[in-house]
Motif scaffolding. Structure first.
Motif, short mmCIF file in Angstrom:
data_model
loop_
_atom_site.label_atom_id
_atom_site.label_comp_id
_atom_site.label_asym_id
_atom_site.label_seq_id
_atom_site.Cartn_x
_atom_site.Cartn_y
_atom_site.Cartn_z
N CYS A 86 0.83 -1.20 0.00
CA CYS A 86 0.00 0.00 0.00
C CYS A 86 0.86 1.25 0.00
O CYS A 86 1.87 1.32 0.71
N ASN A 88 -0.38 4.25 0.74
CA ASN A 88 -1.02 5.27 1.58
C ASN A 88 -0.62 5.11 3.04
O ASN A 88 -0.27 4.01 3.48
N CYS A 90 -2.60 5.30 6.42
CA CYS A 90 -3.89 5.42 7.10
C CYS A 90 -3.63 5.04 8.55
O CYS A 90 -3.04 3.98 8.82
N TYR A 92 -5.17 3.83 10.90
CA TYR A 92 -5.90 2.73 11.56
C TYR A 92 -5.65 1.37 10.92
O TYR A 92 -6.33 0.41 11.23
N CYS A 93 -4.68 1.29 9.99
CA CYS A 93 -4.61 0.06 9.18
C CYS A 93 -3.22 -0.59 9.24
O CYS A 93 -2.20 0.09 9.12
N PHE A 95 -1.81 -2.30 7.01
CA PHE A 95 -1.11 -2.26 5.71
C PHE A 95 -0.49 -0.88 5.42
O PHE A 95 0.10 -0.68 4.37
N SER A 96 -0.68 0.07 6.31
CA SER A 96 -0.21 1.44 6.10
C SER A 96 1.27 1.46 5.70
O SER A 96 2.07 0.69 6.22
N GLY A 131 -4.44 -3.60 -0.81
CA GLY A 131 -4.11 -2.24 -0.40
C GLY A 131 -4.15 -1.37 -1.65
O GLY A 131 -4.59 -1.81 -2.72
N GLU A 132 -3.67 -0.14 -1.51
CA GLU A 132 -3.70 0.76 -2.67
C GLU A 132 -2.28 0.96 -3.17
O GLU A 132 -1.59 1.89 -2.75
N LYS A 200 -5.16 8.38 -1.20
CA LYS A 200 -6.38 8.33 -0.41
C LYS A 200 -6.62 9.63 0.35
O LYS A 200 -7.72 9.87 0.83
N GLN A 338 -4.58 -7.46 8.00
CA GLN A 338 -4.98 -6.05 8.00
C GLN A 338 -5.52 -5.65 9.37
O GLN A 338 -5.29 -4.57 9.86
S1 SF4 Z 1 -4.92 -0.86 2.75
FE1 SF4 Z 1 -6.46 0.73 2.61
S2 SF4 Z 1 -6.91 1.29 4.70
FE2 SF4 Z 1 -4.98 0.19 4.70
S3 SF4 Z 1 -3.36 1.73 4.57
FE3 SF4 Z 1 -3.83 1.08 2.51
S4 SF4 Z 1 -5.40 2.48 1.79
FE4 SF4 Z 1 -5.29 2.68 4.00
#
Ligand code: SF4
Length: 373
Positions: A86, A88, A90, A92-93, A95-96, A131-132, A200, A338
């Motif tokens: 990922c 991004n 985030c 709370y995640c 995978f951040s 993830g992104e 995101k 996750q």
């Molecule tokens: S998987 Fe989704 S929620 Fe988790 S860090 Fe990446 S974008 Fe954010």
């Protein structure tokens, strides 16, 4: 009607909306319960603190409506995590991007190993999750995955990064049926705090994803917020507003809602707002009283006790036997998840529990034949 939801959304103030929910009285709740067709103002009353003493009445009504519209069946689905890469951040995640862990994206061969396990479990509906990471898991990757999976599943859903309308238009003919895109929170400033880096962090692009999906004529889309980031009542009102807008504008598309509560993950963010089990029941019933058509989904984030009790009150679909890490079923069971799940029962155990409650487990979508296992 405006061309996208942002224009409508911008006419609302978070603070005024929040206050109007908390100002609702017992009289407003009784009025909402007595109405046949409930407005957004009624929905505010039903999610307000004033509705707490009416929970039993709300639950009974919600049960009746759900039984009438959906019968005693429960759709089962399972997530298939394809990648934990990922770009991004985030807060709370697991995978951040700033979480220093080994990353993995499943190869076609690994995907098929996972599929074999899911088919063994009896699944005909799979939810693809990534993830992104636009360089690795992009439209071309999704196209290949859909080609691989289509012969094996009657229904394929996706929860990945928001895409352009043209991308969705390419994927839908290849078998993409449903797309889930959660706004996380409709609180613009807090959204920025929780998404400081990566694509995101563009609040509007995410907010307008359902519009792009509607224009691409996707069969079904799923909305929701991450409960715990902000005041759940206000966030739920904006979800209901979004849903109403979309239903009117993209009336050929079907809709589902989810209620993910913030769960522990490696790196941990404490919820800003706690939501009790009673409040989650109130919210689920309020959505059902507000909208008789929408599908309501509950994941394995929730506890066994809670999931067993919520059946029959409004929920129409649930996940079972879930792993939230890529390769979690067969290839690499120990890779980063996750978030932690709460209900670890197998799909077979869930099916048995449903049967004991007089419900039938449906392993694929309604409109494609209601074929039960
Ligand atoms: S998987 Fe989704 S929620 Fe988790 S860090 Fe990446 S974008 Fe954010």
């Amino acid at each position: 009607m405006t061309d996208n939801f942002t224009a409508l959304f911008n006419t609302y103030s978070w603070e005024e909306t929040r206050q109007s929910i908390y100002d609702k009285t017992a009289l407003d709740v009784e009025h909402a319960l007595g109405n046949n067709r409930r407005t957004l103002e009624d929905f505010k009353a039903l999610i307000s603190p004033a509705a707490a003493p009416y929970l039993e009445q709300m639950a009974q009504l919600s049960r009746q409506i759900t039984l009438r519209r959906f019968g005693k069946v429960m759709q089962l689905y399972v997530p298939l995590y394809l990648s934990n890469e990922c770009n991004n951040i985030c807060t709370y995640c697991g995978f951040s991007l700033d979480n220093k862990v080994r990353r993995k994206t499943l190869s076609p061969m690994e995907i098929m190993q996972e599929v074999a396990v899911l088919k063994e479990m009896g699944y005909d509906h799979v939810l693809l999750v990534t993830g992104e990471a636009n360089q690795t898991v992009h439209t071309e990757y999704f196209k290949k995955v859909l080609e691989l999976l289509r012969p094996h599943f009657a229904l394929i859903s996706m929860e990945v990064q928001p895409l352009n309308k043209e991308d969705y238009e390419e994927l839908i003919p290849l078998g993409l049926n449903t797309v889930l895109v959660y706004q996380e929170t409709y609180h613009r400033e807090d959204y920025k705090k929780h998404h400081p880096k990566g694509k995101k962090s563009n609040f509007e692009y995410r907010l307008e994803t359902p519009d792009r999906l509607g224009k691409a004529e996707v069969h079904k889309m799923g909305l929701g917020v991450l409960i715990g980031l902000e005041d759940w009542r206000t966030d739920s009102f904006f979800t209901a507003l979004h849903l109403s807008y979309l239903e009117k504008k993209y009336w050929k598309t079907r809709y589902s809602l989810s209620f993910p509560r913030l769960r522990p993950f490696s790196g941990g963010l404490e919820p800003k707002v706690e939501m009790s089990d009673r409040e989650l029941v109130q919210l689920i019933c309020a959505y059902r009283l507000f909208n008789e058509e929408v599908e309501l989904s509950i994941s394995t984030r929730e506890s066994i006790v809670f999931r067993d009790h919520i059946i029959g009150l409004g929920i129409t679909s649930m996940s079972a036997g879930s792993k939230t890490n890529p390769g979690g079923y067969a290839v690499e069971p120990e890779s980063l998840e996750q978030f932690e799940i709460s209900d670890e029962r197998t799909p077979g155990e869930i099916e048995t529990m449903l049967k004991e409650k007089g419900y039938e487990a449906v392993w694929k979508d309604w409109d494609q034949g209601l074929v039960c296992k």
